[in-house]
Scaffold this motif. Structure first.
Motif, PDB file in Angstrom:
ATOM      1  N   ILE A  57     -35.313   7.106 -76.480  1.00 59.87           N
ATOM      2  CA  ILE A  57     -34.355   6.402 -75.622  1.00 59.87           C
ATOM      3  C   ILE A  57     -33.015   6.342 -76.349  1.00 59.87           C
ATOM      4  CG2 ILE A  57     -33.805   4.182 -74.541  1.00 59.87           C
ATOM      5  CD1 ILE A  57     -36.865   3.754 -74.319  1.00 59.87           C
ATOM      6  N   PRO A  58     -31.947   6.819 -75.709  1.00 56.82           N
ATOM      7  CA  PRO A  58     -30.638   6.778 -76.370  1.00 56.82           C
ATOM      8  C   PRO A  58     -30.207   5.337 -76.672  1.00 56.82           C
ATOM      9  CG  PRO A  58     -30.550   8.049 -74.324  1.00 56.82           C
ATOM     10  CD  PRO A  58     -31.888   7.383 -74.371  1.00 56.82           C
ATOM     11  N   LYS A  88     -37.431  -2.159 -68.537  1.00 56.44           N
ATOM     12  CA  LYS A  88     -38.371  -1.496 -67.627  1.00 56.44           C
ATOM     13  C   LYS A  88     -37.627  -0.664 -66.592  1.00 56.44           C
ATOM     14  CE  LYS A  88     -42.301  -4.563 -67.991  1.00 56.44           C
ATOM     15  NZ  LYS A  88     -42.968  -5.722 -67.430  1.00 56.44           N
ATOM     16  N   ARG A  89     -36.517  -1.194 -66.080  1.00 54.64           N
ATOM     17  CA  ARG A  89     -35.715  -0.431 -65.108  1.00 54.64           C
ATOM     18  C   ARG A  89     -35.167   0.839 -65.753  1.00 54.64           C
ATOM     19  NH1 ARG A  89     -33.904  -5.563 -63.401  1.00 54.64           N
ATOM     20  NH2 ARG A  89     -32.024  -5.399 -64.651  1.00 54.64           N
ATOM     21  N   VAL A  90     -34.680   0.710 -66.995  1.00 52.64           N
ATOM     22  CA  VAL A  90     -34.141   1.875 -67.712  1.00 52.64           C
ATOM     23  C   VAL A  90     -35.242   2.921 -67.899  1.00 52.64           C
ATOM     24  CG1 VAL A  90     -33.227   2.664 -69.937  1.00 52.64           C
ATOM     25  CG2 VAL A  90     -32.297   0.605 -68.885  1.00 52.64           C
ATOM     26  N   LEU A  91     -36.432   2.468 -68.308  1.00 50.69           N
ATOM     27  CA  LEU A  91     -37.558   3.394 -68.521  1.00 50.69           C
ATOM     28  C   LEU A  91     -37.975   4.053 -67.210  1.00 50.69           C
ATOM     29  CD1 LEU A  91     -39.791   1.446 -71.060  1.00 50.69           C
ATOM     30  CD2 LEU A  91     -38.396   3.471 -71.489  1.00 50.69           C
ATOM     31  N   GLU A  92     -37.971   3.274 -66.120  1.00 49.98           N
ATOM     32  CA  GLU A  92     -38.347   3.825 -64.817  1.00 49.98           C
ATOM     33  C   GLU A  92     -37.362   4.907 -64.392  1.00 49.98           C
ATOM     34  OE1 GLU A  92     -40.948   3.712 -63.075  1.00 49.98           O
ATOM     35  OE2 GLU A  92     -40.216   4.629 -61.238  1.00 49.98           O
ATOM     36  N   ARG A  94     -35.635   6.792 -66.382  1.00 56.05           N
ATOM     37  CA  ARG A  94     -35.900   7.952 -67.250  1.00 56.05           C
ATOM     38  C   ARG A  94     -37.141   8.696 -66.770  1.00 56.05           C
ATOM     39  NH1 ARG A  94     -33.310   8.685 -71.896  1.00 56.05           N
ATOM     40  NH2 ARG A  94     -35.077   9.711 -72.854  1.00 56.05           N
ATOM     41  N   ARG A  95     -38.174   7.929 -66.391  1.00 56.35           N
ATOM     42  CA  ARG A  95     -39.411   8.552 -65.910  1.00 56.35           C
ATOM     43  C   ARG A  95     -39.145   9.386 -64.654  1.00 56.35           C
ATOM     44  NH1 ARG A  95     -42.954   8.269 -62.288  1.00 56.35           N
ATOM     45  NH2 ARG A  95     -42.005   6.500 -61.247  1.00 56.35           N
ATOM     46  N   GLN A  96     -38.365   8.825 -63.726  1.00 55.22           N
ATOM     47  CA  GLN A  96     -38.044   9.553 -62.502  1.00 55.22           C
ATOM     48  C   GLN A  96     -37.227  10.807 -62.815  1.00 55.22           C
ATOM     49  OE1 GLN A  96     -36.169   6.722 -59.892  1.00 55.22           O
ATOM     50  NE2 GLN A  96     -38.071   5.622 -59.516  1.00 55.22           N
ATOM     51  N   GLY A  97     -36.306  10.689 -63.773  1.00 54.98           N
ATOM     52  CA  GLY A  97     -35.499  11.843 -64.170  1.00 54.98           C
ATOM     53  C   GLY A  97     -36.358  12.947 -64.760  1.00 54.98           C
TER      54      GLY A  97
END
Ligand code: FES
Length: 141
Positions: A57-58, A88-92, A94-97
């Motif tokens: 994660i940057p 969690k929003r940031v990770l979500e 990233r996951r979608q990307g």
């Protein structure tokens, strides 16, 4: 805690701690003798930075995740809960990307055309078409 103590406790190099401080991820204060000290609650921040780095994660995303956690004063449980929800929003995102990239990559591996007009990996949404005609990825002398 001195920067050396912080480094020893976290396993993070002193230079990295200074870098994190410049990025606003952690903070320190100066003693009357102008020596740098880190509040103990910075340990948790450094631990989270280490985890984020391990996950790829940057640090700029981490700045966003820490936005609700005060740098000065010990953060409350609620502050960390807000940060957790934001993370969690940031990770979500990233996951979608990554899922989108995986779908595009799968199609492109079978295709191989690398078309500047059609390839969504090479030129998503024909972004380069908005900047003019001709090749622009190859540096001109
Ligand atoms: S390689 Fe053909 S669309 Fe990407």
């Amino acid at each position: 805690m001195t920067v050396g103590e912080m480094s020893k406790r976290t396993g993070v190099a002193v230079s990295a701690l200074h870098y994190y401080e410049r990025m606003g991820l952690i903070t320190s204060f100066r003693t009357a003798g102008n020596q740098r000290r880190f509040p103990r609650h910075m340990l948790r921040r450094v631990a989270l930075v280490s985890v984020a780095k391990r996950l790829g994660i940057p640090l700029s995303d981490l700045q966003e995740a820490f936005a609700d956690v005060p740098l000065t004063g010990t953060p409350s449980h609620e502050d960390w809960q807000k940060a957790s929800r934001r993370w969690k929003r940031v990770l979500e995102q990233r996951r979608q990307g990554i899922e989108r990239l995986e779908k595009e990559l799968t199609g492109c591996i079978g295709c191989g055309c690398l078309s500047m007009k059609a390839c969504t990996l090479l030129n998503p949404d024909d972004e380069l078409g908005d900047t003019g005609a001709g090749a622009r990825r190859v540096p001109l002398e």
